[in-house]
Design a protein around this motif. Structure first.
Motif, mmCIF file in Angstrom:
data_model
loop_
_atom_site.group_PDB
_atom_site.id
_atom_site.type_symbol
_atom_site.label_atom_id
_atom_site.label_comp_id
_atom_site.label_asym_id
_atom_site.label_seq_id
_atom_site.Cartn_x
_atom_site.Cartn_y
_atom_site.Cartn_z
ATOM 1 N N ARG A 1 0.939 -1.127 -0.052
ATOM 2 C CA ARG A 1 -0.034 0.013 0.052
ATOM 3 C C ARG A 1 0.863 1.461 0.086
ATOM 4 O O ARG A 1 2.059 1.078 0.295
ATOM 5 N N GLU B 1 0.309 6.956 2.327
ATOM 6 C CA GLU B 1 -1.211 7.448 2.513
ATOM 7 C C GLU B 1 -2.351 6.570 2.768
ATOM 8 O O GLU B 1 -3.237 6.828 3.707
ATOM 9 N N GLU B 2 -2.389 5.546 2.325
ATOM 10 C CA GLU B 2 -3.061 4.395 2.789
ATOM 11 C C GLU B 2 -2.893 3.543 3.863
ATOM 12 O O GLU B 2 -3.728 2.695 4.342
ATOM 13 N N LEU B 3 -1.863 4.021 4.815
ATOM 14 C CA LEU B 3 -1.603 3.269 6.070
ATOM 15 C C LEU B 3 -2.833 3.610 7.231
ATOM 16 O O LEU B 3 -2.926 5.017 7.220
ATOM 17 N N GLU B 4 -3.233 2.692 7.768
ATOM 18 C CA GLU B 4 -4.328 2.986 8.772
ATOM 19 C C GLU B 4 -3.727 3.232 10.140
ATOM 20 O O GLU B 4 -3.124 2.067 10.527
ATOM 21 N N GLU B 5 -3.783 4.061 10.954
ATOM 22 C CA GLU B 5 -3.103 4.333 12.189
ATOM 23 C C GLU B 5 -3.697 3.122 13.109
ATOM 24 O O GLU B 5 -2.705 2.602 13.805
ATOM 25 N N GLY B 6 -4.973 2.758 13.068
ATOM 26 C CA GLY B 6 -5.338 1.782 14.026
ATOM 27 C C GLY B 6 -4.657 0.427 13.834
ATOM 28 O O GLY B 6 -4.630 -0.266 14.837
ATOM 29 N N ALA B 7 -4.415 0.309 12.522
ATOM 30 C CA ALA B 7 -3.541 -1.113 12.457
ATOM 31 C C ALA B 7 -2.114 -1.220 12.808
ATOM 32 O O ALA B 7 -1.575 -2.156 12.609
ATOM 33 N N ARG C 1 1.419 10.491 11.205
ATOM 34 C CA ARG C 1 0.793 9.184 11.655
ATOM 35 C C ARG C 1 1.773 9.000 12.867
ATOM 36 O O ARG C 1 1.884 7.670 13.412
#
Lengths: 240, 240
Positions: free
Chosen positions: B150, B153-159, B206
């Motif tokens: 990915r 920008e597509e990194l999700e903080e929650g993960a 992030r």
């Protein structure tokens, strides 16, 4: 620590100012820098103190001082069992990048290539070319010295740094982080398959302390990169 | 720490004893071991406590206990800018050896291969094969997970793990040894040529802390091996 910029892509103007590369300028904007701020510029072998000057979108840096960057305060000699060509090249490149000062190739019982005569001299020429390229790429002030290859039995104690470590896969090796050392260190890494028991004993007789790089079997180039980095990368900014 | 032996080359007898490989026996002789001594045996994914028994030149080990070897106490997620094939393979192999738990391939602005569709699925298959081989070779209990690639920008903080670091070549990066972290860590390493300024900002937003791996420009596979080893190899035996 001041903001640091790499200067390889910047231009030196006739009046001595650095005209900073557009990307470095962007970086300064993001960091909210302004004219008059001081930053550190990195060049292969040098660090310069720069005073910033902004003119529209263009950033300039005036050199206030320049000092030689000797790299790590630890002078590290890597003794490494000679490996097959690809793995050995990778080991030399990574050792150069992390800041090894000298490489002593060890002709080990389990070293796969048997080197001698003409073959050896051609290989050494090739090794010097590889560390030369890696030196340029990583911005080091000078390439590591490559000593003539020898066996463990041929190691002369007098020519070795006072603090000596050898990575062993088994035995009573202690984790490297507990060890104390000064600014002249030797680290020995075996070939694929590790040192033979006799080579291990010969190293211990020469006051090499057995150390472990964790419970896993690292390939020799990885062990060299990681083991050397302990001394040269992680001790660069003072003891961790 | 007790004497440690690797058991891959030893044989399990029908009565449960380990008949130790000749070389390990030689090692025990050198270390002046005797029947009744206790040593630690290493197997991929396990550590066993062995009670030694010597019969002439042959050494046996009776298993007294066996425990799962979970490796490093730090669970490390490596986020790495995708690289050209050879360099990326080297990065995956070394990350596996040093004990990374998960790799998130980052599709960076400066990543040279453009991956998508069929090409991506063939590459991911290949990546899984490479980390599988490296897992066996280094004796790790399981291969690292390879997440779908990915962009930053597509990194999700929650993960992401709570403690996040990103290695930058310039900027106000601090040396890694000064940083404090818990047992769930993420480390981001850019592609050749580093993260773009925008990617660097996206990482900082992030909560990735900018860290430095020394004043030299390490190639991405070297930076990954050395940076990851800080968390997984050098903190295995407790804080350095």
């Amino acid at each position: 620590m001041p903001l640091r910029l790499r200067l390889e892509a910047s231009l030196r103007e006739p009046d001595g100012r650095w005209r900073l590369a557009a990307e470095e300028g962007h970086h300064l904007m993001v960091r909210r820098c302004a004219s008059g701020d001081r930053v550190e510029g990195l060049l292969p072998g040098y660090r310069v103190e720069l005073r910033l000057e902004r003119r529209g979108d263009v950033w300039y840096g005036w050199e206030e001082s320049r000092r030689s960057d000797r790299g790590s305060p630890v002078r590290l000699t890597l003794l490494a069992g000679v490996l097959k060509e690809d793995a050995w090249d990778a080991l030399l490149r990574m050792a150069t990048e992390v800041g090894v000062s000298r490489v002593i190739p060890l002709l080990c019982v389990r070293s796969v290539p048997r080197l001698g005569g003409e073959r050896l001299s051609a290989r050494r020429e090739r090794w010097r070319r590889i560390v030369g390229e890696a030196t340029k790429q990583c911005g080091a002030p000078e390439p590591p010295e490559i000593a003539p290859p020898r066996s463990v039995e041929e190691l002369e104690e007098g020519a070795l740094p006072p603090d000596r470590f050898a990575a062993f896969l088994s035995g009573d090796a202690r984790p490297l982080p507990g060890e104390v050392f000064g600014d002249e260190v030797a680290l020995a890494i075996g070939p694929e398959g590790d040192f033979s028991p006799e080579e291990g004993e010969a190293l211990c007789r020469r006051a090499f302390r057995p150390i472990s790089l964790g419970g896993r079997v690292l390939r020799a180039p990885t062990a060299a990169a990681v083991g050397c980095a302990w001394f040269t990368v992680f001790h660069e900014g003072g003891a961790p």
